[in-house]
Write an enzyme that holds these catalytic residues in place. Structure first.
Site, mmCIF file in Angstrom:
data_model
loop_
_atom_site.group_PDB
_atom_site.id
_atom_site.type_symbol
_atom_site.label_atom_id
_atom_site.label_comp_id
_atom_site.label_asym_id
_atom_site.label_seq_id
_atom_site.Cartn_x
_atom_site.Cartn_y
_atom_site.Cartn_z
ATOM 1 N N CYS A 133 -4.925 -54.211 -26.431
ATOM 2 C CA CYS A 133 -3.703 -54.471 -27.192
ATOM 3 C C CYS A 133 -3.695 -55.887 -27.760
ATOM 4 O O CYS A 133 -3.431 -56.850 -27.035
ATOM 5 C CB CYS A 133 -2.496 -54.248 -26.281
ATOM 6 N N CYS A 136 -0.361 -57.709 -27.595
ATOM 7 C CA CYS A 136 -0.005 -58.163 -26.243
ATOM 8 C C CYS A 136 -0.819 -59.411 -25.865
ATOM 9 O O CYS A 136 -0.298 -60.344 -25.270
ATOM 10 C CB CYS A 136 -0.291 -57.096 -25.197
ATOM 11 N N ASP A 137 -2.105 -59.400 -26.180
ATOM 12 C CA ASP A 137 -3.011 -60.406 -25.607
ATOM 13 C C ASP A 137 -3.636 -61.366 -26.611
ATOM 14 O O ASP A 137 -4.318 -62.316 -26.204
ATOM 15 C CB ASP A 137 -4.151 -59.690 -24.849
#
Ligand code: NDP
Length: 332
Positions: A133, A136-137
């Site tokens: 992701c 997300c990261d």
């Protein structure tokens, strides 16, 4: 007992909820406790959902869908479904901590989960440089050199997004042409920070406590090489989330839930399926939403037919009782 329980909180689940709620069925929607909102929660700009010419952020779209479903009376519970019993007239749904729910019908819209490469070091280095992701990261890879594996829209989207943070992004793809849509390909080709590594498979990930390099195998020559990177984003598609219904619902050869024709009807009466969990091909937010509509309409019809059957058997029973009373009176 509920009329309808919807399992899943992506565009399919919430659209089914909007329709079911507007039909007065007071649906209960069970959204996952950790992944509520589905895949769009991990997306940035959604540019192809009709009605949003300026684009809309994935999480904003999901919040709006939830708001719309709740406005018409959907009850949303953030909890994980742990098991299901779908056979018979009463469907039972067990959850992690909210207890057990019963309903006359169920719409299963659990979407799909990130596909993995299946390498031993993928799990070990997950969260230590390996991610599924970018939104997300991505932030953790500021000024780093990273790789994205895959050749579809997800890979192009992730790679392009990651150039906001990373100094260099390799896209490793097992072929020499992309599956991604033209517009996404062009965007990636024009990005100076992105370099394509064609005809290459990731066969190993090395690094003690964090990703340090990828072992690549040329899919044409079989030659092996090392690509030093500090991160790997796996964007090779998704698999339908069907583990809860194994042995209960029929599946297709693609692993999706089998439905009858263009309907959402599964092999069990009163059980309907919608969204990515039935769709191996299109897998768009808007097709998932449309599929949710189909499921809600199918469920509505099923419940109406069930009401009619129950009503006529009540009438038959009342008539039979009346006859019996008449016979008893006559016998006296
Ligand atoms: P896709 O199935 O479209 O693409 C998966 C890619 O990963 C393919 O290029 C495939 O290679 C490759 N791949 C699959 N398995 C492996 C493996 N084991 N090792 C190496 N490579 C592998 O998945 P996406 O997630 O990209 O897209 C899914 C759907 O979502 C599509 O319909 C897409 O259009 C849509 N989408 C739309 C977006 C948007 O419009 N903004 C954004 C993201 C997704 P090969 O080509 O060789 O099969």
């Amino acid at each position: 007992m509920r009329e309808i329980i919807i399992i899943g909180s992506g565009p399919a689940g919430f659209t089914a909820a909007i329709y079911a709620a507007r039909a007065g069925l007071n649906p209960l929607l069970l959204a996952s406790s950790v992944e509520a909102g589905g895949e769009l929660m991990n997306t940035t700009e959604v540019e192809n959902f009709p009605g949003f010419p300026e684009g809309i952020q994935g999480p904003d779209l999901m919040m709006k869908l939830q708001e719309q479903a709740e406005k018409f009376g959907t009850e949303v519970i953030l909890d994980d479904v742990t098991s299901l019993h779908l056979d018979g007239d009463i469907k039972t749904v067990h959850t992690g901590y909210s207890g057990t729910f019963e309903a006359r019908s169920v719409i299963f819209a659990t979407g799909s989960a990130y596909r993995k490469l299946g390498l031993a070091d993928e799990e070990r280095l997950s969260g230590r440089g390996v991610s599924w992701c970018a939104t997300c990261d991505g932030f953790f890879f500021k000024t780093k050199t990273i790789a994205v594996v895959g050749g579809g829209d997800s890979a192009m989207e992730e790679a392009t997004f990651l150039t906001r943070f990373a100094e260099k992004v390799y896209v490793v793809h097992r072929k020499d042409t992309l599956r991604a849509s033209k517009i996404m390909q062009e965007r990636a080709f024009q990005n100076e920070k992105i370099e394509f590594v064609w005809n290459s498979e990731v066969v190993g990930i090395s690094g003690e406590s964090a990703v340090e390099a990828l072992s690549l195998r040329d899919t044409v020559t079989g030659e092996q090489s090392e690509l030093p990177v500090q991160g790997l984003f796996v964007a090779i598609g998704n698999d339908p989330r069907v583990h809860l219904v194994h042995g209960q619902l029929d599946l297709t050869a693609d692993g999706t839930i089998a439905v009858q024709g263009r309907s959402s009807k599964t092999n069990l009466p009163g059980v309907f399926a919608a969204g990515d969990v039935i769709d191996p091909h299109y897998r768009q937010a808007v097709t998932a939403a449309a599929s949710g509509t189909v499921a809600a309409l199918d469920a509505e019809q099923f419940l109406a037919a069930l009401d009619q059957v129950e009503e006529s058997s009540r009438v038959d029973l009342a008539a039979a009782l009346a006859d019996e009373v008449d016979d008893l009176v006559a016998a006296d």
